[in-house]
Enzyme design. Structure first.
Site, mmCIF file in Angstrom:
data_model
loop_
_atom_site.group_PDB
_atom_site.id
_atom_site.type_symbol
_atom_site.label_atom_id
_atom_site.label_comp_id
_atom_site.label_asym_id
_atom_site.label_seq_id
_atom_site.Cartn_x
_atom_site.Cartn_y
_atom_site.Cartn_z
ATOM 1 C CB SER A 1 15.861 19.865 0.490
ATOM 2 O OG SER A 1 16.088 19.700 -0.894
ATOM 3 N N GLY B 1 12.415 12.484 0.915
ATOM 4 C CA GLY B 1 12.979 11.680 -0.166
ATOM 5 C C GLY B 1 14.386 11.218 0.168
ATOM 6 C CD GLU C 1 6.833 16.276 -1.664
ATOM 7 O OE1 GLU C 1 7.556 15.816 -0.784
ATOM 8 O OE2 GLU C 1 6.735 15.780 -2.798
ATOM 9 C CG HIS D 1 5.837 13.028 -5.726
ATOM 10 N ND1 HIS D 1 6.787 13.555 -6.574
ATOM 11 C CD2 HIS D 1 6.374 13.068 -4.482
ATOM 12 C CE1 HIS D 1 7.859 13.881 -5.862
ATOM 13 N NE2 HIS D 1 7.630 13.602 -4.583
ATOM 14 N N GLY E 1 14.816 17.487 -3.903
ATOM 15 C CA GLY E 1 16.094 16.931 -4.352
ATOM 16 C C GLY E 1 17.148 17.964 -4.670
ATOM 17 C CD GLU F 1 10.150 12.937 -7.908
ATOM 18 O OE1 GLU F 1 9.923 11.770 -7.558
ATOM 19 O OE2 GLU F 1 10.911 13.701 -7.284
ATOM 20 C CG ASN G 1 8.444 9.292 -2.095
ATOM 21 O OD1 ASN G 1 8.516 8.152 -2.566
ATOM 22 N ND2 ASN G 1 8.146 10.354 -2.839
ATOM 23 C CD1 TRP G 2 12.630 4.933 1.378
ATOM 24 C CD2 TRP G 2 12.477 2.754 0.874
ATOM 25 N NE1 TRP G 2 12.944 4.221 2.497
ATOM 26 C CE2 TRP G 2 12.854 2.873 2.225
ATOM 27 C CE3 TRP G 2 12.317 1.483 0.340
ATOM 28 C CZ2 TRP G 2 13.089 1.765 3.045
ATOM 29 C CZ3 TRP G 2 12.533 0.375 1.156
ATOM 30 C CH2 TRP G 2 12.922 0.523 2.492
ATOM 31 C CE LYS G 3 11.255 11.693 -4.217
ATOM 32 N NZ LYS G 3 11.697 12.993 -4.675
HETATM 33 P P1 13P Z 1 13.789 15.198 -1.206
HETATM 34 O O1 13P Z 1 13.613 15.005 0.268
HETATM 35 O O2 13P Z 1 14.825 14.297 -1.804
HETATM 36 O O3 13P Z 1 13.967 16.638 -1.575
HETATM 37 O O4 13P Z 1 12.425 14.710 -1.907
HETATM 38 C C1 13P Z 1 11.233 15.241 -1.444
HETATM 39 C C2 13P Z 1 10.135 14.474 -2.042
HETATM 40 O O5 13P Z 1 9.870 14.552 -3.224
HETATM 41 C C3 13P Z 1 9.370 13.576 -1.151
HETATM 42 O O6 13P Z 1 8.207 13.124 -1.753
#
Ligand code: 13P
Length: 258
Positions: free
Chosen positions: A214, A235, A169, A97, A175, A99, A9-11
């Protein structure tokens, strides 16, 4: 046997040029046939989907999106529909998600509608659930994720359940560098599976459950060795092809070792 599923997931990262360079590097890293055992997906921003689709032609890496409209078409400024994503070659799409739930007020009912729209267009939803640190500290994890899952699930008949992916998640692990322990993650995944059985019966065994938060090359093996962890949603560590390639390699080694 559920096929392992690793999703980058590149966001909101990478323009088209960066996406092209990344795809070439990851394709090189995956030339070893052993690394093709799992299913690998990259979910870039909408703006890089077409570029990445072209760069991934002939590779085992599939394309995913990060969000979708519940509507197929119409007066919905700024939205992108599931048929449009299918037209770009997307096979997967993340919905719900944290976010999007947190920053955009997305509700579980909306997530359910989005997941339903994806299935109708032939895409596989990756439906996210997860609790906050405060909810975990209050002992409410099981209650929160079960409620999120219950309301977020698309209204489908059991035979369609095999196309569904659910990602656990925990928000406190996203993150932050703090990963849920394999035991903590498995505990929630077992609960999710149990809930899925009540909704889909035996078909629930086909639903793949991913962990996200993470994940990196150092913890993927232990996470994937848990019986109900079928993959990961990654991420930060997916943003460099070398690190993502290492995660793929390590997940495979663990899953096939005697
Ligand atoms: P991280 O791997 O940066 O913690 O992010 C996880 C995430 O939100 C994947 O969708």
């Amino acid at each position: 046997m559920r096929r392992p599923l690793l999703v980058a997931n590149w966001k909101m990262h990478k323009d088209r040029g960066e996406a092209r360079v990344y795809a070439d590097a990851l394709r090189d890293a995956l030339t070893d046939p052993e690394l093709g055992a799992g299913e690998i997906v990259i979910a870039p921003p909408f703006t890089a989907l077409e570029t990445l689709a072209a760069a991934l032609v002939g590779s085992p890496i599939a394309l995913g999106a990060q969000d979708v409209s519940p509507e197929a078409e119409g007066a919905h400024t700024g939205e992108v529909s599931a048929p449009m994503l299918a037209d770009l070659g997307c096979k997967y799409c993340i919905v719900g998600h944290s976010e999007r739930r947190g920053q955009h007020g997305e509700t579980s009912a909306q997530v359910s509608a989005k997941a339903g729209a994806l299935l109708k267009a032939g895409l596989r939803p990756i439906l996210c659930v997860g609790e906050t640190q405060a909810q975990r500290a209050a002992g409410k994890t099981a209650e929160i994720v079960a409620e999120q899952l219950q309301v977020s699930l698309p209204r489908i008949d059991p035979p369609a359940a095999g196309n569904l992916v659910v990602a656990y998640e925990p928000i406190w692990a996203i993150g932050t560098g703090v990963t849920a322990t394999p035991e903590q993650a498995q505990e929630v995944h077992a609960l999710l599976r149990k809930h899925l059985r009540t909704v889909f019966g035996a078909e629930a065994e086909k639903v793949r459950l991913q962990y996200g938060g993470s994940v990196g090359p150092g913890n993927i093996q232990a996470l994937m060795s848990q019986p109900d962890i079928d993959g990961a949603l990654i991420g930060n560590a997916s943003l460099t092809p070398e690190t993502f390639g290492q995660i793929i390699a390590n997940s495979y080694l663990e899953n096939t070792s005697p």
